[in-house]
Design a protein around this motif. Sequence first.
Motif, PDB file in Angstrom:
ATOM      1  N   ARG A   1       0.835  -1.205   0.000  1.00 58.18           N
ATOM      2  CA  ARG A   1       0.000   0.000   0.000  1.00 58.18           C
ATOM      3  C   ARG A   1       0.867   1.251   0.000  1.00 58.18           C
ATOM      4  O   ARG A   1       2.041   1.218   0.353  1.00 58.18           O
TER       5      ARG A   1
ATOM      6  N   GLY B   1      -4.548  -0.093  -0.474  1.00 57.67           N
ATOM      7  CA  GLY B   1      -3.890  -1.113  -1.297  1.00 57.67           C
ATOM      8  C   GLY B   1      -3.480  -0.540  -2.639  1.00 57.67           C
ATOM      9  O   GLY B   1      -4.245   0.218  -3.248  1.00 57.67           O
TER      10      GLY B   1
ATOM     11  N   ASP C   1      -4.317   4.982  -1.962  1.00 61.11           N
ATOM     12  CA  ASP C   1      -3.383   3.847  -1.995  1.00 61.11           C
ATOM     13  C   ASP C   1      -3.169   3.203  -0.624  1.00 61.11           C
ATOM     14  O   ASP C   1      -2.650   2.092  -0.540  1.00 61.11           O
TER      15      ASP C   1
ATOM     16  N   GLY D   1      -3.607  -7.889   1.308  1.00 59.87           N
ATOM     17  CA  GLY D   1      -4.010  -6.499   1.548  1.00 59.87           C
ATOM     18  C   GLY D   1      -5.493  -6.393   1.858  1.00 59.87           C
ATOM     19  O   GLY D   1      -5.897  -5.651   2.758  1.00 59.87           O
TER      20      GLY D   1
END
Length: 266
Positions: A91, A100, A97, A112
């Motif tokens: 990540r 992930g 983000d 994730g």
Amino acid sequence: ETYLHFVSGPFFIEVFSGSGRMAQGVREHGFDAFEFDLTQQGGRRNLLHANVLKELRELIAHPMCRGVWFGYPCGAFSSARRYDGGPLPLRGTNSKDIWGLPHLVGKQRARGSSANKFLLRMNELMKHCESNSVHFYLENPQSSKVWMHPIIRKWIQHKSSHKVEFDYCKFGTDWKKSTTILSVGNKRFHIGKMMKCKVSWQGKDSICSTTGKPHVTLSGFINGADKGQYKTNKVCPYPFGFCTYVSELIAQPLSLIHIPEPTRPY
């Protein structure tokens, strides 16, 4: 059988309990402690299962519940995952983000996603703690991306929150490893309780203020092997001295709460 059957007085809960050392530290102050994890020691309790969620919610709402510790698994949020030949990052650090990286596939994507589900479940339990006036604590490495997650950043800004930093070397380890505890609701667990190493430098070596020796670095595999167990995994259990120090801060508010004696008929 649920832990509710074993409640006989004030108790504490350790979630993502791993080695269970924090629960044991609280027990040494005379309180019961219940452990939740996927392991046998943690009662094989998966937080994503509905029956486990129900059990935890009932325990948190119980008048004898005095606190909950979340040792959230940091692997999927680790900043040690870099583009340097080791495990790749899962990540980023921005608000999108952090859930992930978009290019993840296969096992990395699944890992994730699983970590996100556990984070959301933990947040649900934290809200339940808040609504029941139960103190709670989140522990993660100081460098963990968990602290950048918008859900956790919101808790950091909570009026009853204290973000307290510790270095494991202050509790007898050869490595510095910095960790952070977010304490919510416990006025005694504040920034003045932090224990940080006063590092000095000799060339490229960081020298520990407690031992006077260079800190052991935590990169690569154990015993210098080409593969096997990462050093960072080996040091996952909390040092015993750390648990002793922290459990006292957790347990003192517990013992200050007056529990009325049961009335006896005469």
